[in-house]
Design a protein around this motif. Structure first.
Motif, PDB file in Angstrom:
ATOM      1  N   ARG A 216      31.465  63.135  37.884  1.00 39.25           N
ATOM      2  CA  ARG A 216      30.911  62.552  39.107  1.00 39.25           C
ATOM      3  C   ARG A 216      30.331  63.572  40.075  1.00 39.25           C
ATOM      4  N   THR A 217      30.683  64.858  39.905  1.00 40.32           N
ATOM      5  CA  THR A 217      30.179  65.844  40.853  1.00 40.32           C
ATOM      6  C   THR A 217      30.059  67.208  40.180  1.00 40.32           C
ATOM      7  N   GLN A 218      29.258  68.070  40.758  1.00 38.04           N
ATOM      8  CA  GLN A 218      29.030  69.419  40.221  1.00 38.04           C
ATOM      9  C   GLN A 218      29.924  70.407  40.953  1.00 38.04           C
ATOM     10  N   LEU A 219      30.731  71.154  40.212  1.00 37.48           N
ATOM     11  CA  LEU A 219      31.566  72.190  40.806  1.00 37.48           C
ATOM     12  C   LEU A 219      30.856  73.533  40.705  1.00 37.48           C
ATOM     13  N   THR A 419      25.097  61.094  24.409  1.00 38.22           N
ATOM     14  CA  THR A 419      23.873  60.659  25.085  1.00 38.22           C
ATOM     15  C   THR A 419      23.898  61.083  26.546  1.00 38.22           C
ATOM     16  N   LYS A 420      25.083  61.000  27.129  1.00 37.18           N
ATOM     17  CA  LYS A 420      25.273  61.441  28.508  1.00 37.18           C
ATOM     18  C   LYS A 420      26.520  62.320  28.539  1.00 37.18           C
ATOM     19  N   GLY A 421      26.304  63.636  28.534  1.00 37.64           N
ATOM     20  CA  GLY A 421      27.439  64.550  28.571  1.00 37.64           C
ATOM     21  C   GLY A 421      27.853  65.042  27.201  1.00 37.64           C
ATOM     22  N   TYR A 422      29.175  65.197  27.013  1.00 36.12           N
ATOM     23  CA  TYR A 422      29.699  65.780  25.776  1.00 36.12           C
ATOM     24  C   TYR A 422      31.194  65.470  25.660  1.00 36.12           C
ATOM     25  N   VAL A 423      31.725  65.729  24.477  1.00 31.67           N
ATOM     26  CA  VAL A 423      33.162  65.598  24.263  1.00 31.67           C
ATOM     27  C   VAL A 423      33.666  66.841  23.535  1.00 31.67           C
ATOM     28  N   ILE A 424      34.779  67.384  23.998  1.00 35.04           N
ATOM     29  CA  ILE A 424      35.519  68.431  23.301  1.00 35.04           C
ATOM     30  C   ILE A 424      36.738  67.733  22.724  1.00 35.04           C
ATOM     31  N   TYR A 425      37.060  67.988  21.445  1.00 35.08           N
ATOM     32  CA  TYR A 425      38.181  67.225  20.901  1.00 35.08           C
ATOM     33  C   TYR A 425      38.944  67.990  19.825  1.00 35.08           C
ATOM     34  N   SER A 426      40.158  67.516  19.627  1.00 28.84           N
ATOM     35  CA  SER A 426      41.074  68.005  18.606  1.00 28.84           C
ATOM     36  C   SER A 426      41.389  66.846  17.673  1.00 28.84           C
ATOM     37  N   PHE A 460      38.536  65.474  25.496  1.00 29.24           N
ATOM     38  CA  PHE A 460      38.191  65.744  26.893  1.00 29.24           C
ATOM     39  C   PHE A 460      36.695  65.456  26.999  1.00 29.24           C
ATOM     40  N   THR A 461      36.353  64.406  27.757  1.00 26.73           N
ATOM     41  CA  THR A 461      34.965  63.917  27.798  1.00 26.73           C
ATOM     42  C   THR A 461      34.390  64.045  29.199  1.00 26.73           C
ATOM     43  N   VAL A 462      33.195  64.589  29.264  1.00 29.52           N
ATOM     44  CA  VAL A 462      32.459  64.674  30.530  1.00 29.52           C
ATOM     45  C   VAL A 462      31.186  63.848  30.373  1.00 29.52           C
ATOM     46  N   ALA A 463      31.034  62.835  31.215  1.00 30.33           N
ATOM     47  CA  ALA A 463      29.873  61.940  31.133  1.00 30.33           C
ATOM     48  C   ALA A 463      28.939  62.205  32.301  1.00 30.33           C
ATOM     49  N   ARG A 464      28.262  63.351  32.274  1.00 30.89           N
ATOM     50  CA  ARG A 464      27.302  63.709  33.329  1.00 30.89           C
ATOM     51  C   ARG A 464      26.194  64.575  32.740  1.00 30.89           C
TER      52      ARG A 464
END
Length: 464
Positions: A216-219, A419-426, A460-464
């Motif tokens: 939701r926001t940029q750090l 499509t929007k963002g990425y996922v890191i996974y185990s 761990f998914t980031v949708a941005r």
């Protein structure tokens, strides 16, 4: 004459059996004393008094625990079901999706009404160390009233982080996430299994909130780097072995309980019978037989053998833990499946509850490592005009010292653009690559049940 001779032989046999039993019990007692001496030589506690000293004392001026509990105790919720933290509240929207206006208004009102307790929480968590008021002398009646408020602390601070992301306050969101991770770390020295599991749950709450914040926001670079270090520290302070050392002390105290008290706990899980009625007398008689027959020593030895395995596993590389859990589970299934296991009632009652703990450890470590990699990706995006790296290898050495290892299979954690963002996974519990499929997104049938219940990854998914 024959009757007299038979009585003499019977007496001799009985005396011989009694002597043999005493020798056997003496040998087992000596072996247990040697085992306890080995524990002490390794710096591990063996009694509740030693366990109390094992939980390091903290000077009042440094101790975050009392102030933190006082602050969360002063929280007065005014939220209704418009808040996801309410008991019957809705779920938070998926990462990247805006909040409904009623939820946004409820969150603002909740935090505004508790501005003072919230400030006190942050002030308490600035203190460097913690020890909670645990009375180990209570043994099997040990009260841990601080654990529920601590979990509420993580939920409360993460509500602040999520709201800050919704309202465009990245600095406040970052500070809240860091505070929530510190709240979990206040339990890192507490040598109890339930405390360890609550800490895992608090870290999971924080990681869910971090996904939402990043979506939701940029750090900034500094904020992301600080969070990355905090997630590394959260993994480094997992102490599975320490938790089971505490459980072994509690088990030792359990075996040392007065005969009638232990008999009631073994028989019913709680003191429910009257020692004066027939059932109480029967329980006491069985417990005395348990003592004099040597089965108490065998029970204690078997219980300690299994706990020692868990303690040792906690000190090994995480990639070995899955195999060790399988061995532990197979041994317990074999044990419980034997009819004679009823003769070792304490082991039969306590050990099965510990079977899945290593799996919880693996899931926590896997997702913490995914979070570390996600912070590195966000830092890459800042430095490369919001583009994603081609692979996690591109993050080394500028943003990662090395790509994190997936503890489930010993390979590198996976990365997949969306499509929007990425996922890191185990890999999840099925040990298979499900493409970063989240638990909540598993395919379901018309009745709402998962089609393939075990098919999901730790993500761990980031949708941005």
């Amino acid at each position: 004459m024959k009757s007299s001779r038979w009585l003499r032989w019977t007496a001799v046999a009985a005396i011989s059996a009694a002597i043999a039993l005493l020798v056997l019990r003496s040998g087992r007692s000596s072996a247990m004393e040697q085992r306890l001496a080995r524990y002490r030589a390794a710096g591990q506690p063996t009694t509740l008094a030693e366990l109390d000293a094992f939980y390091t004392a903290v000077p009042p001026a440094e101790n975050a625990a009392p102030t933190l509990l006082e602050a969360i105790g002063g929280w007065r919720s005014i939220a209704d079901t418009n808040l996801a933290t309410a008991v019957n509240g809705p779920r938070y929207p998926r990462s990247g999706e805006p909040w409904p206006l009623p939820m946004l208004a409820a969150a603002r009102a909740e935090l505004a009404a508790n501005a003072d307790p919230l400030a006190d929480l942050h002030a308490a968590l600035a203190r460097p160390r913690s020890r909670y008021p645990v009375n180990f002398g209570s043994g099997v009646n040990l009260a841990l009233a601080h654990l529920a408020p601590l979990k509420k602390t993580a939920q409360t601070i993460c509500l602040e982080a999520r709201l800050a992301a919704e309202t465009g306050e990245p600095a406040r969101a970052t500070d809240a996430l860091l505070a929530s991770l510190r709240a979990a770390r206040t339990l890192e020295e507490e040598p109890l299994l339930i405390s360890y599991l609550v800490r895992i749950a608090m870290n999971a709450i924080t990681m869910d909130a971090t996904e939402a914040v990043l979506s939701r926001t940029q750090l900034s670079e500094d904020q992301l780097a600080t969070l990355q270090r905090a997630f590394v520290a959260a993994e480094a302070t997992n102490h599975l072995g320490r938790a089971f050392i505490g459980e072994r002390c509690l088990a030792s105290d359990y075996f040392n309980l007065p005969t009638t008290q232990r008999a009631k706990l073994v028989a019913a899980g709680a003191p429910t019978t009257n020692p004066g009625d027939w059932k109480g007398v029967a329980e006491a008689a069985l417990s005395q037989l348990y003592n004099i027959s040597g089965f108490k020593g065998r029970d204690r030895g078997y219980c300690f053998d299994r706990l020692d395995e868990l303690i040792e596993a906690g000190a090994r590389p995480r990639t070995e833990m899955q195999g060790r859990q399988a061995q532990f589970e197979a041994e317990l299934l074999r044990f419980v499946g034997q009819r004679t296991s009823i003769l070792l009632p304490v082991s039969r009652m306590t050990l099965p509850a510990m079977v899945k703990v290593p799996a919880k450890e693996l899931r926590s470590v896997a997702t913490l490592r995914c979070a570390q990699a996600a912070m590195a990706i966000e830092r890459w995006r800042l430095a490369h005009d919001k583009t994603l790296p081609s692979s996690l290898d591109a993050l080394v050495p500028g943003f990662l010292t090395a790509v994190p290892i997936d503890p489930m299979d010993g390979q590198l954690v996976r990365f997949r653009p969306l499509t929007k963002g990425y996922v890191i996974y185990s890999f999840g519990e099925d040990g298979k690559d499900d493409g970063g499929l989240e638990f909540s997104q598993r395919p379901k049938d018309k009745t709402g049940n998962a089609v393939l219940p075990g098919r999901f990854d730790y993500t761990f998914t980031v949708a941005r």
